[in-house]
Write a protein that holds these residues in place. Structure first.
Motif, PDB file in Angstrom:
ATOM      1  N   ALA A 168       0.858  -1.187   0.000  1.00  0.00           N
ATOM      2  CA  ALA A 168       0.000   0.000   0.000  1.00  0.00           C
ATOM      3  C   ALA A 168       0.894   1.236   0.000  1.00  0.00           C
ATOM      4  CB  ALA A 168      -0.960  -0.036   1.182  1.00  0.00           C
ATOM      5  N   SER A 169       0.766   2.084   1.008  1.00  0.00           N
ATOM      6  CA  SER A 169       1.571   3.316   1.066  1.00  0.00           C
ATOM      7  C   SER A 169       2.715   3.190   2.057  1.00  0.00           C
ATOM      8  CB  SER A 169       0.679   4.496   1.447  1.00  0.00           C
ATOM      9  OG  SER A 169       0.055   4.248   2.697  1.00  0.00           O
ATOM     10  N   PHE A 170       3.158   1.949   2.305  1.00  0.00           N
ATOM     11  CA  PHE A 170       4.223   1.704   3.289  1.00  0.00           C
ATOM     12  C   PHE A 170       5.355   0.893   2.672  1.00  0.00           C
ATOM     13  CE2 PHE A 170       0.632   2.660   5.959  1.00  0.00           C
ATOM     14  CZ  PHE A 170       1.173   3.316   7.054  1.00  0.00           C
ATOM     15  N   MET A 171       6.554   1.161   3.165  1.00  0.00           N
ATOM     16  CA  MET A 171       7.705   0.318   2.859  1.00  0.00           C
ATOM     17  C   MET A 171       7.869  -0.674   4.008  1.00  0.00           C
ATOM     18  SD  MET A 171      11.764   1.234   2.626  1.00  0.00           S
ATOM     19  CE  MET A 171      12.972  -0.098   2.476  1.00  0.00           C
ATOM     20  N   GLU A 172       7.967  -1.955   3.669  1.00  0.00           N
ATOM     21  CA  GLU A 172       8.106  -3.015   4.683  1.00  0.00           C
ATOM     22  C   GLU A 172       9.516  -3.581   4.635  1.00  0.00           C
ATOM     23  OE1 GLU A 172       5.341  -6.710   5.778  1.00  0.00           O
ATOM     24  OE2 GLU A 172       6.647  -7.127   4.059  1.00  0.00           O
TER      25      GLU A 172
END
Length: 634
Positions: A561-565
């Motif tokens: 989504a709008s996150f870096m993991e």
């Protein structure tokens, strides 16, 4: 010189104690997890313990020591004469010494313990006990088997009563000094019961697959006579049992059930061929009876267990057929829902309430089981802990099993419990902080007290300078890290490629492996690169300590989504942790104080960047850390 076992985890404290004792005692530092094994190998004269351990609860350790060596004095190093100290005294600790201690007073306590040990040794005199109802040396098989039949009639359904009774019967009938029985469990023999034996010692004996006695019994499967054995390893193990005869018991399938260890005959007679044959008959007969007794007990247990579950299961159970009609509706389900079984049986799931029925039908429609989900049902104004699973037949759902429990009370208590846990947490932090600070003070105070007396000794100055310097450095780091946790840190935020920060950090840790490239993943985030690098260094340092030099720490990245993991995984098991343990709080259980504070700072830095970090600890030791950062649009 008396053997003093030092059971402490802090290296500085262990070095200080060893230095103090080495002139007058034989000090040996032992890891808390190896205390039992070390005591069995060699009994200490005095034991010194700390008041807090990462690997084992203090009470468990003291109770273990008291069971193994109840006559050995224990000296406990405590932070204060508070509740922990009182609990230690109740457990039978000989002396309490408050940290940091005066070396002279500490040595006085050691000398008192040494005198106590000598006094106890003088009291010990050998005592030979004879059975009052000792039978004659002539063996009467009829009398023996008649008595054995009586014991079977009384105790057949309970092996826990049958075995001790038969051990006593054999001991008395053959006029033996002692007799014991060892049961085979999970590829080892353990002590079950005995007469005129040292139970404390035998309970700590385990004859595993590597022991000579285990190997001989499993391979020979026949009576072992001590006077006919020339294997020194086997003889030494038999002598631990003070046995002259080892009598194995075999199941119908030829599996070893256990063995009797029989001592000397009080009449002074030897075990003749007739007696050995008689023992062989006992072995064959009792083996079958014991096997049947265990099977009978297991059947009884299973029936009772099923009956208890059906009558007292604390959860509601509803079973639906493929048409969602109710086929099973237990008493607890009726109690929770306020329904009578007669009103809902063979009716559709909607008869118990539309909300709950809707939840179940949604799971059936999607063929997605529900596992321990907490749901609030407005119709009943209750919180339910609910699971729903399916039984398939030819790929289609044939039965639906719903298990649920009223957890409203627990949800209401949750908030109250959180307040209590918060208070307990700060008490724990205060206790650990006191422990971490007082241990370095032991070395510093000892150095200060002994300096005037031993200043001319170069060995003293050299060794203690290293100890004291290391402890002061540790204390400084501790204070600095606590200050960082309490202060608000300023951030210099910039749009940064986090993948570059990962690569730069990983270069400092050879066993940390990261992807070669980003593979098109967006890794641009708004961070203070220096702070994030520090947080990653703390996390990688923990992983490297856990996995050791030969392992690998794997790092992967993904865009969600709008996150870096960022996922960090390792399979180390050097640091023993509990499943579900929060290792990012200061002074988390089983972790070194500085390591724990580093992880707490790691989380603080990440959360200051609107990110999150979580840890998963698996039973086999594997650990997975997941870091999430909000992405900047490209």
């Amino acid at each position: 010189m008396k053997y003093v076992m030092i059971v402490v985890e802090e290296k500085g404290l262990a070095s200080t104690l060893s230095f103090l004792l080495r002139d007058n005692f034989l000090p040996v530092v032992v890891d808390p997890s190896c205390v039992g094994e070390s005591i069995i190998q060699r009994k200490p004269d005095i034991i010194i313990i700390d008041f807090l351990y990462k690997k084992i609860p203090l009470q468990v350790l003291v109770e273990q020591i008291r069971k193994l060596v109840p006559d050995v004095p224990i000296i406990a190093l405590v932070e204060s004469f508070g509740p922990v100290a009182r609990r230690l005294m109740n457990l039978g600790v000989y002396e309490l010494v408050e940290k940091p201690f005066d070396p002279e007073k500490f040595m006085y306590a050691l000398n008192r313990a040494s005198l106590y040990t000598e006094a106890e040794q003088v009291k010990k005199l050998p005592v030979v006990q004879f059975s009052e109802d000792r039978p004659s040396s002539d063996i009467s098989e009829n009398i023996f088997f008649q008595r054995l039949s009586e014991l079977l009639a009384e105790n057949f359904s309970e092996p826990s009563r049958l075995i001790p009774a038969v051990v006593k019967l054999i001991k008395n009938h053959l006029s033996l000094s002692d007799a014991s029985f060892f049961l085979k469990e999970s590829n080892k023999f353990r002590f079950y019961d005995g007469v005129n034996v040292d139970r404390t010692f035998l309970k700590n004996l385990r004859f595993s697959e590597k022991s000579s006695l285990y190997l001989r019994i499993i391979s020979a499967r026949s009576i072992l006579q001590k006077n006919k054995i020339d294997d020194m390893h086997l003889l030494s193990e038999i002598e631990l049992l003070k046995a002259e005869i080892i009598l194995p018991l075999m199941s119908r399938d030829g599996e070893v059930l256990g063995f009797f260890a029989l001592g000397k005959r009080l009449t002074g007679e030897t075990f003749s061929c007739d007696i050995v044959k008689f023992l062989s008959d006992i072995s064959s007969y009792f083996s079958i009876l014991l096997e049947d007794s265990f099977l009978f007990q297991e059947n009884i247990f299973q029936k009772e267990f099923q009956k208890i579950i059906l009558e007292n299961v604390p959860t509601g159970i509803i079973v639906l057929d493929k048409n969602c009609n109710i086929k099973i509706f237990n008493n607890q389900a009726g109690s929770i829902l306020g329904k009578n079984a007669s009103d809902v049986m063979d009716n559709s799931i909607e008869s118990i309430g539309v909300e709950m029925a809707s939840k179940v039908r949604e799971a059936i429609s999607s063929k997605r089981a529900i596992f321990r989900e907490e749901v609030f049902i407005r119709q009943f104004k209750k919180w339910f802990g609910m699971s729903c699973n399916f039984v398939y037949q030819q790929g289609e759902i044939n039965w639906v099993i719903i298990i649920f429990q009223d957890i409203t009370f627990y949800k209401e208590m949750e908030q109250e419990q959180k307040k209590i846990e918060q208070n307990q947490y700060w008490e724990k932090v205060a206790s650990r902080l006191s422990h971490e600070i007082k241990n370095p003070l032991v070395a510093i105070k000892t150095f200060a007290c002994l300096l005037p007396e031993k200043f001319e000794e170069e060995t003293f100055r050299t060794e203690f300078y290293k100890i004291v310097n290391a402890e002061i450095e540790r204390l400084t780091h501790l204070v600095d890290k606590i200050a960082r946790l309490s202060e608000k840190e300023g951030l210099v935020l910039n749009k940064v490629d986090c993948f570059d920060v990962l690569q730069k950090t990983a270069k400092k840790f050879p066993i940390v492996k990261i992807p070669v490239s980003k593979n098109g993943i967006n890794t641009t985030i708004n961070i203070d690169a220096g702070k994030i690098q520090e947080a990653l260094e703390f996390l990688f340092d923990f992983c490297c300590k856990d996995i050791g030099e030969d392992g690998t720490v794997n790092v992967s990245i993904a865009e969600k989504a709008s996150f870096m993991e960022i996922v960090v995984e390792e399979k180390g098991n050097h640091l023993k942790l509990d499943i579900g343990q929060d290792i990012f709080v200061p002074f988390s259980d089983y972790l070194d104080g500085l390591v724990s504070l580093n992880l707490a700072i790691c989380r603080k830095i990440i959360e200051n960047h609107s990110g999150s970090i979580s840890a998963e600890i698996f039973p086999e030791g594997k650990k997975r850390f997941t870091i999430m950062f909000p992405l900047e649009s490209q």
